[in-house]
Design a protein around this motif. Structure first.
Motif, short mmCIF file in Angstrom:
data_model
loop_
_atom_site.label_atom_id
_atom_site.label_comp_id
_atom_site.label_asym_id
_atom_site.label_seq_id
_atom_site.Cartn_x
_atom_site.Cartn_y
_atom_site.Cartn_z
N ALA A 46 15.00 64.15 49.71
CA ALA A 46 15.40 63.17 49.04
C ALA A 46 15.52 63.11 47.35
O ALA A 46 16.29 62.50 46.78
N LEU A 47 14.34 63.81 46.97
CA LEU A 47 14.03 63.79 45.64
C LEU A 47 14.84 65.14 44.92
O LEU A 47 14.62 65.18 43.80
N GLY A 48 15.24 65.79 45.78
CA GLY A 48 15.75 67.21 45.18
C GLY A 48 14.56 68.09 44.53
O GLY A 48 14.95 68.72 43.45
N ILE A 49 13.54 68.20 45.01
CA ILE A 49 12.38 68.93 44.45
C ILE A 49 12.06 69.84 45.60
O ILE A 49 12.20 69.75 46.70
N GLU A 74 9.23 71.42 48.23
CA GLU A 74 8.05 70.82 49.12
C GLU A 74 6.87 71.04 48.71
O GLU A 74 5.82 70.28 48.55
N THR A 75 6.49 72.06 48.08
CA THR A 75 5.10 72.48 47.24
C THR A 75 4.76 71.51 45.99
O THR A 75 3.98 71.22 45.77
N SER A 76 6.30 71.06 45.45
CA SER A 76 5.89 70.00 44.57
C SER A 76 5.65 68.72 45.04
O SER A 76 4.62 68.13 44.60
N VAL A 77 5.96 68.46 46.01
CA VAL A 77 5.71 67.07 46.90
C VAL A 77 4.42 66.93 47.09
O VAL A 77 3.51 66.16 46.83
N LYS A 78 3.81 68.42 47.86
CA LYS A 78 2.48 68.37 48.27
C LYS A 78 1.46 68.35 46.94
O LYS A 78 0.40 67.46 46.82
N ALA A 79 1.94 68.70 45.57
CA ALA A 79 0.98 68.83 44.41
C ALA A 79 1.16 67.08 44.01
O ALA A 79 0.06 66.87 43.57
#
Length: 215
Positions: free
Chosen positions: A179-182, A184-189
């Motif tokens: 959804a945010l175009g980033i 998944e590791t960035s989401v976890k962070a």
């Protein structure tokens, strides 16, 4: 499927009465009983009931402490509090500690059986008076809670705020990443930083805070 029930009350006659009330229900079975919270915890661990009917006032360990201990010990049982004392403090504390129900002991037999079924299905179970008071309290507190939630969320960066909003929509890390175009590791962070900044324990608490802010 039979719903397994534990009854915790310091009065033997009350326990016998609850057994009698629930006996006609073909889908409900009382599998254990106890006279105080400590014995009830042992009974939960031994008999693995689905639902526990718990008296708030018991000697030794009372019902509210018992519900708190159920959570600490990760004992998977759904708690309904039973009391003769219809007090706001009891109601709010019981729900805050993880109980899903709050009923008076003079609840009609059919209503009690229905309450057990509803609790086993994951639904909130409140007597009419308790429900009215809870709605009234929420209505009074909602504006202040929303302001406090918005103040806490203001600590987040724009990206962290976006991740928090997606969590409140029930989305997984992979869905948020798309959804945010980033990555998944960035989401976890981001999730880790959100939890740290807001002093929260899990994603559910993030979602609840976002929803409070939107009230």
């Amino acid at each position: 499927m039979t719903i397994r029930v534990l009854v915790a009350d310091d009065e033997p006659l009350v326990r016998a009465g609850l057994r009698m009330v629930l006996r006609p229900a073909a889908d409900i079975e009382v599998v254990a009983e106890a006279g105080n919270g400590a014995d009830a915890l042992d009974a939960v661990a031994a008999s693995r009931p689905d639902v526990a009917l718990i008296d708030i006032r018991m000697p030794g360990m009372d019902g509210l402490t018992m519900v708190r201990e159920l959570k600490h010990r990760n004992l998977a049982v759904t708690a309904i509090m039973l009391t003769t004392f219809d007090l706001d403090d009891y109601l709010h504390t019981a729900l805050a500690e993880g109980a899903v129900g709050f009923l008076l002991k003079d609840t009609p037999p059919r209503r009690l059986a229905d309450a057990v079924r509803s609790a086993a299905a994951g639904e909130l179970v409140l007597g009419p008076a308790a429900a009215r008071r809870l709605v009234a309290a929420y209505t009074r507190q909602a504006p202040a809670a929303a302001r406090a939630a918005r103040d806490r969320l203001a600590k987040l960066t724009a990206r962290e705020g976006a991740v928090a909003a997606e969590i409140a929509r029930g989305r997984s890390n992979a869905q948020i990443a798309r959804a945010l175009g980033i990555a998944e590791t960035s989401v976890k962070a981001h999730v880790s930083r959100i939890l740290t900044k807001l002093a929260l324990d899990n994603r559910v608490q993030i979602a609840l805070l976002v929803r409070d802010a939107e009230t």
